[in-house]
Design a protein around this motif. Structure first.
Motif, short mmCIF file in Angstrom:
data_model
loop_
_atom_site.label_atom_id
_atom_site.label_comp_id
_atom_site.label_asym_id
_atom_site.label_seq_id
_atom_site.Cartn_x
_atom_site.Cartn_y
_atom_site.Cartn_z
N LYS A 52 0.85 -1.19 0.00
CA LYS A 52 0.00 0.00 0.00
C LYS A 52 0.89 1.24 0.00
O LYS A 52 1.91 1.26 0.68
CB LYS A 52 -0.89 -0.01 1.25
CG LYS A 52 -1.81 1.17 1.36
CD LYS A 52 -2.65 1.10 2.61
CE LYS A 52 -3.49 2.35 2.76
NZ LYS A 52 -4.27 2.35 4.00
N LYS A 53 0.50 2.23 -0.78
CA LYS A 53 1.24 3.49 -0.82
C LYS A 53 0.84 4.34 0.38
O LYS A 53 -0.34 4.47 0.69
CB LYS A 53 0.94 4.27 -2.10
CG LYS A 53 1.54 3.67 -3.33
CD LYS A 53 3.02 3.96 -3.40
CE LYS A 53 3.59 3.47 -4.72
NZ LYS A 53 5.01 3.59 -4.75
N LYS A 54 1.83 4.87 1.07
CA LYS A 54 1.61 5.80 2.19
C LYS A 54 2.51 6.98 1.93
O LYS A 54 3.70 6.93 2.23
CB LYS A 54 1.92 5.13 3.52
CG LYS A 54 1.57 5.99 4.71
CD LYS A 54 1.78 5.24 6.01
CE LYS A 54 1.36 6.13 7.17
NZ LYS A 54 1.55 5.44 8.45
N GLY A 55 1.94 8.01 1.32
CA GLY A 55 2.75 9.13 0.88
C GLY A 55 3.65 8.67 -0.26
O GLY A 55 3.19 8.09 -1.22
N LYS A 56 4.94 8.86 -0.09
CA LYS A 56 5.90 8.43 -1.11
C LYS A 56 6.44 7.03 -0.84
O LYS A 56 7.17 6.48 -1.64
CB LYS A 56 7.06 9.42 -1.19
CG LYS A 56 6.65 10.78 -1.71
CD LYS A 56 7.84 11.70 -1.82
CE LYS A 56 7.40 13.06 -2.35
NZ LYS A 56 8.53 13.96 -2.50
N LYS A 57 6.08 6.47 0.32
CA LYS A 57 6.59 5.16 0.71
C LYS A 57 5.58 4.06 0.39
O LYS A 57 4.38 4.30 0.34
CB LYS A 57 6.87 5.14 2.21
CG LYS A 57 8.04 5.98 2.65
CD LYS A 57 8.23 5.93 4.13
CE LYS A 57 8.77 4.58 4.54
NZ LYS A 57 9.07 4.48 5.96
N THR A 58 6.10 2.87 0.20
CA THR A 58 5.25 1.69 0.07
C THR A 58 5.39 0.91 1.37
O THR A 58 6.51 0.67 1.84
CB THR A 58 5.68 0.82 -1.13
OG1 THR A 58 5.61 1.61 -2.32
CG2 THR A 58 4.79 -0.39 -1.27
N ILE A 59 4.26 0.51 1.94
CA ILE A 59 4.26 -0.25 3.18
C ILE A 59 3.49 -1.55 2.96
O ILE A 59 2.80 -1.71 1.95
CB ILE A 59 3.64 0.55 4.35
CG1 ILE A 59 2.19 0.91 4.04
CG2 ILE A 59 4.47 1.80 4.65
CD1 ILE A 59 1.42 1.48 5.22
N LEU A 60 3.61 -2.46 3.91
CA LEU A 60 2.82 -3.69 3.88
C LEU A 60 1.75 -3.60 4.94
O LEU A 60 2.02 -3.20 6.08
CB LEU A 60 3.70 -4.91 4.15
CG LEU A 60 4.65 -5.35 3.06
CD1 LEU A 60 5.44 -6.58 3.50
CD2 LEU A 60 3.92 -5.65 1.77
N VAL A 61 0.53 -3.98 4.59
CA VAL A 61 -0.58 -4.04 5.52
C VAL A 61 -1.26 -5.39 5.37
O VAL A 61 -1.16 -6.03 4.33
CB VAL A 61 -1.60 -2.90 5.29
CG1 VAL A 61 -0.97 -1.55 5.53
CG2 VAL A 61 -2.18 -2.96 3.88
N GLU A 62 -1.94 -5.84 6.42
CA GLU A 62 -2.68 -7.08 6.33
C GLU A 62 -3.86 -6.89 5.41
O GLU A 62 -4.59 -5.90 5.50
CB GLU A 62 -3.14 -7.55 7.71
CG GLU A 62 -2.03 -8.08 8.55
CD GLU A 62 -2.52 -8.70 9.84
OE1 GLU A 62 -3.73 -8.91 10.02
OE2 GLU A 62 -1.66 -8.98 10.70
N LYS A 63 -4.04 -7.85 4.50
CA LYS A 63 -5.16 -7.81 3.58
C LYS A 63 -6.43 -8.11 4.37
O LYS A 63 -6.49 -9.05 5.14
CB LYS A 63 -4.97 -8.87 2.49
CG LYS A 63 -6.09 -8.93 1.47
CD LYS A 63 -5.84 -10.06 0.49
CE LYS A 63 -6.99 -10.28 -0.43
NZ LYS A 63 -8.16 -10.84 0.23
N LYS A 64 -7.44 -7.30 4.15
CA LYS A 64 -8.72 -7.51 4.81
C LYS A 64 -9.42 -8.70 4.20
O LYS A 64 -9.42 -8.88 2.99
CB LYS A 64 -9.59 -6.26 4.74
CG LYS A 64 -9.01 -5.11 5.49
CD LYS A 64 -9.90 -3.91 5.40
CE LYS A 64 -9.28 -2.79 6.22
NZ LYS A 64 -9.81 -1.51 5.98
N LYS A 65 -10.01 -9.52 5.04
CA LYS A 65 -10.76 -10.68 4.55
C LYS A 65 -12.08 -10.23 3.99
O LYS A 65 -12.71 -9.32 4.50
CB LYS A 65 -11.00 -11.68 5.69
CG LYS A 65 -9.72 -12.29 6.20
CD LYS A 65 -9.99 -13.30 7.25
CE LYS A 65 -8.69 -13.89 7.75
NZ LYS A 65 -8.90 -14.89 8.79
N ILE A 66 -12.50 -10.88 2.93
CA ILE A 66 -13.76 -10.55 2.29
C ILE A 66 -14.80 -11.60 2.63
O ILE A 66 -14.55 -12.74 2.71
CB ILE A 66 -13.59 -10.43 0.75
CG1 ILE A 66 -12.58 -9.33 0.44
CG2 ILE A 66 -14.91 -10.17 0.08
CD1 ILE A 66 -12.19 -9.24 -1.01
#
Length: 85
Positions: free
Chosen positions: A71-85
């Motif tokens: 996921k983009k956070k400003g100019k950085k790319t971070i990792l986040v847990e994918k939400k379950k559908i």
């Protein structure tokens, strides 16, 4: 002490118009925060069949953890847990 493990990362390939689930090495700080990850997915390997079998177990362990997504956070790319559908 920092550490790493294998994790599944969901990436969207705009060129292929596809979502790809791949295994990457993910690196953590002493406090367990994600510090970084490999840009490209990794493949299992070993110098012997026994080593390869052990490596495959580490890959299987990645399936026990939540899937991560870039996921983009400003100019950085971070990792986040994918939400379950």
């Amino acid at each position: 002490m920092s550490y790493w493990n294998y994790r599944i990362i969901l990436k969207e390939d705009k060129r292929l118009k596809a979502k790809l689930y791949q295994i990457h090495e993910v690196y953590y700080s002493k406090k367990g925060k994600i510090k970084g990850w490999t840009e490209n997915p990794v493949a299992p390997y070993g110098e012997t069949k026994k080593e390869l079998k052990k490596e495959l177990k580490y890959f299987q362990n990645a399936l026990k953890h939540p899937i991560l997504k870039e996921k983009k956070k400003g100019k950085k790319t971070i990792l986040v847990e994918k939400k379950k559908i």
